[in-house]
Write an enzyme that holds these catalytic residues in place. Sequence first.
Site, PDB file in Angstrom:
ATOM      1  N   CYS A  97      -9.466   0.134 -12.697  1.00  0.00           N
ATOM      2  CA  CYS A  97      -8.662   1.256 -13.180  1.00  0.00           C
ATOM      3  C   CYS A  97      -8.310   1.100 -14.656  1.00  0.00           C
ATOM      4  O   CYS A  97      -8.407   2.059 -15.431  1.00  0.00           O
ATOM      5  CB  CYS A  97      -7.390   1.407 -12.351  1.00  0.00           C
TER       6      CYS A  97
ATOM      7  N   HIS B  31     -11.370   1.772 -16.765  1.00  0.00           N
ATOM      8  CA  HIS B  31     -11.662   3.206 -16.716  1.00  0.00           C
ATOM      9  C   HIS B  31     -10.776   3.961 -17.715  1.00  0.00           C
ATOM     10  O   HIS B  31     -11.266   4.784 -18.498  1.00  0.00           O
ATOM     11  CB  HIS B  31     -11.428   3.693 -15.283  1.00  0.00           C
ATOM     12  N   GLU B  32      -9.483   3.683 -17.703  1.00  0.00           N
ATOM     13  CA  GLU B  32      -8.552   4.404 -18.577  1.00  0.00           C
ATOM     14  C   GLU B  32      -8.714   3.979 -20.040  1.00  0.00           C
ATOM     15  O   GLU B  32      -8.613   4.818 -20.943  1.00  0.00           O
ATOM     16  CB  GLU B  32      -7.104   4.235 -18.104  1.00  0.00           C
ATOM     17  N   ILE B  33      -8.959   2.702 -20.293  1.00  0.00           N
ATOM     18  CA  ILE B  33      -9.190   2.263 -21.675  1.00  0.00           C
ATOM     19  C   ILE B  33     -10.467   2.906 -22.216  1.00  0.00           C
ATOM     20  O   ILE B  33     -10.515   3.314 -23.384  1.00  0.00           O
ATOM     21  CB  ILE B  33      -9.209   0.723 -21.772  1.00  0.00           C
TER      22      ILE B  33
ATOM     23  N   LEU C 146      -9.527   6.319 -23.392  1.00  0.00           N
ATOM     24  CA  LEU C 146      -8.821   6.291 -24.680  1.00  0.00           C
ATOM     25  C   LEU C 146      -9.797   6.186 -25.850  1.00  0.00           C
ATOM     26  O   LEU C 146      -9.505   6.638 -26.952  1.00  0.00           O
ATOM     27  CB  LEU C 146      -7.824   5.122 -24.732  1.00  0.00           C
TER      28      LEU C 146
END
Length: 163
Positions: free
Chosen positions: A130, A133-135, A138
């Site tokens: 997770c 995925h989020e980095i 960004l």
Amino acid sequence: MAVCPILKYPDPGLARSCQPVRVFDENLKALAHDLLDTMRAAPGVGITAAHIGIFTRLVVLELSKEIGPRFYANPEILALSEETMRHMEGSVSMPGVTDEIERPRKIRFRYQDIDGAFHEEEAEGFYAVCMQHEIDQLGGIFWLKRLSRLKRERLIRKWGKGK
């Protein structure tokens, strides 16, 4: 707090790199809580400010109700394990579309909390997936970019038919 509209794939904002959080104030806290409300309404387990068209390096994860939400400003990966794992991924910007992605099983990362304090953590398994995925998001890397061209094109066609 508020539920905000989510950018839908292929919005060009989803390919945009985010700027670092520089001011840690009540506005940032309000944004973090708006992101949390938006993520829960989607529903999802992770969201970035970029998903709502605010291009700042802020992530919200809520991997379980027991742990609750966590907020990460300016997260960056410091180390990746050689050992990998496969996990189903998707996005609040492309609801109903998922596929298996291979990523490092463990990471070490640094971030600031919403008060600006620095932290370093290790993450493993679902948490590591997770956070990666989020980095990626960004940095303007939508999760589909982690798939082979063939798989990516198949999912994009499926997404186009379902809208």
